[in-house]
Design a protein around this motif. Structure first.
Motif, PDB file in Angstrom:
ATOM      1  N   THR A  40       0.769  -1.232   0.053  1.00  0.00           N
ATOM      2  CA  THR A  40      -0.021  -0.112  -0.112  1.00  0.00           C
ATOM      3  C   THR A  40       0.753   1.167   0.007  1.00  0.00           C
ATOM      4  O   THR A  40       2.156   1.077   0.403  1.00  0.00           O
ATOM      5  N   GLU A  58       5.218  -1.607 -11.518  1.00  0.00           N
ATOM      6  CA  GLU A  58       3.788  -1.721 -10.846  1.00  0.00           C
ATOM      7  C   GLU A  58       4.089  -1.078  -9.151  1.00  0.00           C
ATOM      8  O   GLU A  58       3.091  -0.395  -8.630  1.00  0.00           O
ATOM      9  N   LYS A  62       2.073   1.379  -6.593  1.00  0.00           N
ATOM     10  CA  LYS A  62       1.417   0.883  -5.428  1.00  0.00           C
ATOM     11  C   LYS A  62       1.912   1.319  -3.908  1.00  0.00           C
ATOM     12  O   LYS A  62       1.229   1.790  -3.070  1.00  0.00           O
TER      13      LYS A  62
END
Ligand code: SAM
Length: 266
Positions: A40, A58, A62
């Motif tokens: 997170t 990615e 995130k």
């Protein structure tokens, strides 16, 4: 998805087998690994072996902050150039000699297979340990890490002493370029525990003694490695409720820890 071939043309180079350079060309394993890691915006993520950035791309979306370690300077340079994100630091360094930052962090990576277990061990043994480790490594190594009695092994006990492993998924060899000769797997190590130096020293002393000749009865290994008489070793084991003719692979982690605790005070 990723086109590592194209990046290598830019670099005018070839993948280095010595650095276990097999790059992900498939999106599904990236998704599975990141889902398992549960990243997170609160997280600082340390990525091991970032390569050309299949996971890094990615991760920067995130995570709060990403520290991407890559031993190959050329690859690290290209990644830093191609992925200019304010929350990304690409560091051209060997993960085995890198010191983690203070504060919480999570480890993620498609590990270089040749040094996958030393890297996992290094982070589990760090003073500032990660909250979790989510990595891709050889399927065969992943299965060895997951082993339970009566099929325990030295690697499984060494890792499970520090953390609880979960098996996430198999990743087929055709998900990589160049294609390796073996399949891979994703594992998730959580509940990472701090151990005192004495605890770990005694644990590894007894564990290594027990597994010194895995096919032999435990009392013989203990006697020869911990300099005891065979009878003494036998009664020490049975005193802890462990039948002395058992093989090391049948002992549970709790049984090894019980023996280690006694070794410490004895
Ligand atoms: N993350 C990329 C991917 O999934 O496509 C690359 C994964 S590849 C299996 C492993 C990467 O680790 C390579 O880029 C290699 O150069 C790098 N590497 C090898 N040994 C390393 C080490 N000791 N420390 C840091 N990186 C290393």
């Amino acid at each position: 998805m990723n086109k590592p071939q194209k990046d290598f043309k830019i670099l005018q180079a070839q993948p280095k087998r010595s650095l276990s350079q097999n790059f992900l060309t498939d999106e599904k394993p990236v998704r599975l690994l990141l889902e398992a890691a549960g990243i997170t915006k609160e997280d600082v993520v340390v990525e091991i072996g970032a390569g050309l950035g299949a996971l890094t791309k990615e991760l920067v979306r995130k995570a709060g902050r990403v520290i991407a370690l890559e031993k190959d300077e050329k690859l690290a340079g290209l990644l830093a150039e191609q992925l200019k994100e304010p929350n990304l630091n690409v560091i051209a360094q060997d993960a085995l000699t890198w010191k983690p930052p203070s504060g919480k962090y999570k480890v993620v990576g498609n590990l270089p297979y040749a040094v996958a277990t030393p890297i996992v061990r290094k982070f589990l043994e760090e003073k500032n340990k990660p909250e979790s480790i989510t990595v891709m490594l050889q399927l065969e190594v992943a299965l060895r890490i997951m082993a339970q009695p009566p099929k325990m092994n030295l690697l499984a006990a060494s890792i499970q002493f520090y953390a609880s492993p979960s098996f996430i998924a198999v990743v087929k060899r055709n998900s990589f370029w160049p294609q390796p000769n073996v399949d891979s797997a994703i594992i998730f190590l959580s509940k990472i525990k701090t151990k005192t130096e004495t605890e770990s020293r005694s644990f590894f002393r007894v564990l290594k003694a027990g597994f010194s000749q895995p096919r032999k009865q435990l009392r013989n290994n203990i006697a020869s490695q911990l300099t005891m008489e065979r009878e003494e070793a036998g009664s020490w084991l049975s005193g802890h409720g462990i039948d002395s003719v058992r093989r090391a692979q049948t002992l549970s982690l709790e049984e090894w820890m019980k023996l280690a605790k006694d070794l410490k005070s004895g």
